[in-house]
Design an enzyme around this catalytic site. Sequence first.
Site, mmCIF file in Angstrom:
data_model
loop_
_atom_site.group_PDB
_atom_site.id
_atom_site.type_symbol
_atom_site.label_atom_id
_atom_site.label_comp_id
_atom_site.label_asym_id
_atom_site.label_seq_id
_atom_site.Cartn_x
_atom_site.Cartn_y
_atom_site.Cartn_z
ATOM 1 N N ARG A 1 2.836 5.018 -8.726
ATOM 2 C CA ARG A 1 2.083 4.258 -9.713
ATOM 3 C C ARG A 1 2.865 4.515 -10.915
ATOM 4 N NH1 ARG A 1 0.897 0.379 -12.728
ATOM 5 N NH2 ARG A 1 -1.325 -0.228 -13.241
ATOM 6 N N GLY A 2 3.705 3.543 -11.536
ATOM 7 C CA GLY A 2 4.722 4.091 -12.725
ATOM 8 C C GLY A 2 3.955 4.497 -13.860
ATOM 9 N N GLU A 3 2.766 4.074 -14.189
ATOM 10 C CA GLU A 3 2.303 4.354 -15.314
ATOM 11 C C GLU A 3 1.579 5.606 -15.328
ATOM 12 O OE1 GLU A 3 -0.877 1.531 -16.283
ATOM 13 O OE2 GLU A 3 0.745 -0.077 -16.604
ATOM 14 N N ASP A 4 1.196 6.288 -14.245
ATOM 15 C CA ASP A 4 0.583 7.736 -13.689
ATOM 16 C C ASP A 4 1.455 8.701 -13.759
ATOM 17 O OD1 ASP A 4 -2.102 6.351 -13.738
ATOM 18 O OD2 ASP A 4 -2.059 6.490 -11.519
ATOM 19 N N THR A 5 2.744 8.374 -13.055
ATOM 20 C CA THR A 5 3.658 9.417 -12.619
ATOM 21 C C THR A 5 4.966 9.508 -12.752
ATOM 22 O OG1 THR A 5 3.852 8.828 -10.377
ATOM 23 C CG2 THR A 5 2.014 10.372 -10.677
ATOM 24 N N ARG A 6 5.592 8.192 -13.328
ATOM 25 C CA ARG A 6 6.995 8.072 -13.389
ATOM 26 C C ARG A 6 7.638 8.942 -14.103
ATOM 27 N NH1 ARG A 6 10.200 3.493 -12.763
ATOM 28 N NH2 ARG A 6 8.312 2.134 -12.824
ATOM 29 N N GLU B 1 3.664 -2.693 -1.492
ATOM 30 C CA GLU B 1 4.590 -1.727 -0.964
ATOM 31 C C GLU B 1 3.945 -0.834 0.198
ATOM 32 O OE1 GLU B 1 7.407 -0.189 -4.716
ATOM 33 O OE2 GLU B 1 6.260 1.195 -3.874
#
Length: 968
Positions: free
Chosen positions: A25-30, A92
């Site tokens: 999840r990009g917002e969390d860990t990108r 995904e």
Amino acid sequence: MDTRNPSSSASSSHQWNYHVFLSFRGEDTRKSFTDHLFATLKQKGVFAFRDDKKLEKGKPISPELSKAIEESLFAIVILSKNYASSTWCLDELVKIMECREKMGRIVLPIFYDVDPSVVRKQTGTYAQAFDEHEIRFQENIEKVHMWRVALEDVANLSGWSLKDRPESEFIQDIVKMISQKLSYAFPRDTKGLVGVDSQLKELMSLLAIGSNDVRIIGILGMGGIGKTTLAKAIYWKVFSEFEGGCFITNIREVSENFGLLPLQQKLICDILMEENVNIRDVDDGVHMIKNRLCHKRVLLVLDDVNQFKQLENLAGKPNWFGQGSRVIITTRDEHLLIRHKVYDIYEAPELDDDDALRLFSLKAFNKDHPVKNYLEMSKHFVNYAKGLPLAIDVLGSFLYNRRKEEWESVLDRLKKFPEKDIMKILQISFDGLQENEKGIFLYIAYFFNMKDKDYVVKVLDRLGLYPKIGLRVLIEKSLLKHCENTFYMHELLQIMGKDIVRQEPQKWSKFLPYNDSHNALKKNMECEAIEGLVFELGDQHISKEAQLNLSDCKNLVEWPLSPSPEIWKQLSLSPSLERNCSSDLLDLRDGNLQSISENQLSTIPKLIFRSPEFLSVLDLRDCHLQSIPSTLGFLSSLDGLYLGGNNFECLPESIIQLSKLNTIDLNDCKRLRSLPQLPSSTSLVGVADCNSLETIPNRLILDKLRQPPLYLFNCSKLAGNQGWSDMFFGMLTRDTQGIYEEPERHSVATLSIVIPGSEIPRWFKPQNVGTMAIAQVVPSHLCNKWMGMAACAVFSCHFLHSRKNCSMELCFLRCYIEVNKHVSVEESAIFSYKFARIGSHHLWLLYFHPECFDENARAVLSQIEENKIIQMEVRFEDCDNPCLEVKKCGFRMVYEQDIEDIREMMAPHSKSCSISPYEGLDAQHDFDNSMVVKEGSKIKRICDNYNGAGPSGEGSSNDVPHSKRIQR
């Protein structure tokens, strides 16, 4: 953690382009965890796919992304708090789990700041996300259901949970595991592994990877047969079916140089994927292996094991490892595998001719077949190697890109000088053999390869090489094979044996090559080194005019059986050998001798006999005998056996078959190390001046209560470290029970032993300086059973200093025991002056069974009347002989409790007494108080029950109570 096999995934028909697909999840860990993980993977050479596009909310995943998932070997799913809020991530995940099911892809979940149960049950932020999804996709609720199932499935897989761990450390663990799995994920280049496919198929059937039991499999074979190659191939093939694995190579070499500790450390670190573990010692390592791996499904390969202790400390039992684990052991020693109780043994085969030629071609030409004009020469080299992959590899590699004339030169050179790289590997097994086993190996290499089994055993037995066990050891160590009724040795091993002789001619000169021995005999050369001769008569006959002079063959130990006695006579080798014949071997099977004296046999170190029944006396004193054959037991009429002054180390156990043997003389056998049990007819045993003697059975004659006197003059090694006390106490505990037999000779005592020593142990009470010890026995109703009496004296011999004052050739030392002033027992020690020639101090130790005493004394000593006083006196006399002097003496009344105490003390001992009889114990004797036996950290003390004597061992006439009255 997903334990699917990445190698099967990688080898599927679908093409892979990425090592790892990252779902997050990009917002969390990108920009945090995922970025750090991606960078570390890249640094370690792991090619990872990470989607950096910011897709609009609600958009489906693109075909390119779906393809990337399909073309990745691993999928790492980073499940963060808001992962479920992204329909993109959920799509995904559905695709990833679909590829796992259909294509065998490996899925590894990471629970980043979220508990696995939250993902599995969809609670917390995941519940909030699905509340929104169900409203938004109420017309396509089936899609929401697929997301829920995918999350539940991925949460049920084993993975990593961050919790409170530092991110950097967490990422290192993940990358290390991925790297390790990738190491075995892709098919290795097996182009050079010729003939391995069929072997792998057989080995896979033994391993039965799908079964849930723990299996230990052995791969057995001679050096260079390809055991390690096969083990590596199977390890590469199945590694990823397991939760952890370790391949430990060269265990023999590492263990010899560095011990077992580094091997244990590697095993634990590799399987648990830890950088280092702190193991204090080998026992700690065993404990750690058992406790930390017992629930883990592991694959372990132990390569080149040569000692049982290696198996004991690395893979002691199947339950050390979790269900479904597999342990593969490669070794040259079958007995190790049998002793370890492995599930099954796979014997690595030699290559067949086609595979051997193909492997040689790959090494010599880098092709599957020989190039033009080299086929015949290639076949010669392949034939030389006899299917041994090591030899084929070494020779082929050496010949690569060399001219034809160089090939021819190498082929000629191999006939005289073997390739050292091949011999070095093969000789490892030879170097690990006992000396007699090395002898057997070389005899077979030179004389007996593919010969009749019974003939080989018979000859080797005559040579004193213990072939029944020795041949078995060679077979177990893959140096020999038993084929129908013959023994077969691989030709390269045979060449190696002959090369050993060539490299060390002084050590192995007895194995003289045929051509050299033939020329030596033809030219009447000196033949001192010859130990074996083999006559292959066939159509060739020994001329009656032939003169064969073997008078200088001082080491000849084998004479062919086939020539008849008539032939021997023609060759000047009649059974009644002349004094100047110094052959090591005398075969008396067909002889006419009725007696043999030292005059005839002054230089014969080995004997082979199956003598006529009438032979009653065999006198071979001072004949330099190196060994006594087991066929000694065939001399059924033998009454006297005189073997003193020879060089053998032990007697054959078959001596117990000599049912008429009365006297055995072993005096002055300087190398004698042990005595076997003797026949019950034996009454005289001479073992003086045997200063290498270490071991005597606790019961020299098994089926008799009375033992023959033992005069162990100058047997210093046996006497050292309190070995005499172990012997005496061991015999005492066995000789207090049984049926007493009336003595046939002068000896009355149940035990009578003379051994070097100058102090009487404090166990004997009372003691006194001089020739007499007196004490009063006070019986009691509390006493336990009287078992006899022990006595001891210290005496010195003055032969060196006062022989001129001695009128006799024999020494007489007597012991008298009086009960209430009446002589009840009389015992004598009679020995020759020559036994006491060094003038040292000796102990005379005696034990008298109750039946040794007269009837009146037995009645008095067995009574239990309270406060009844019995006066005991022990007196030693030297018969007015100025060459003997009694220094001290003492005795002890022996009761049942004493015997029980001694038995408890001696419990760890072996059957025989020696200078180091305690198996795994440290022992010392405290003559001031007791015997102390240390067992680990515990100390067991058997207290001396008689107090009052001084530290010098001197004492006075004291009342000696029965042992039950003593406070213990």
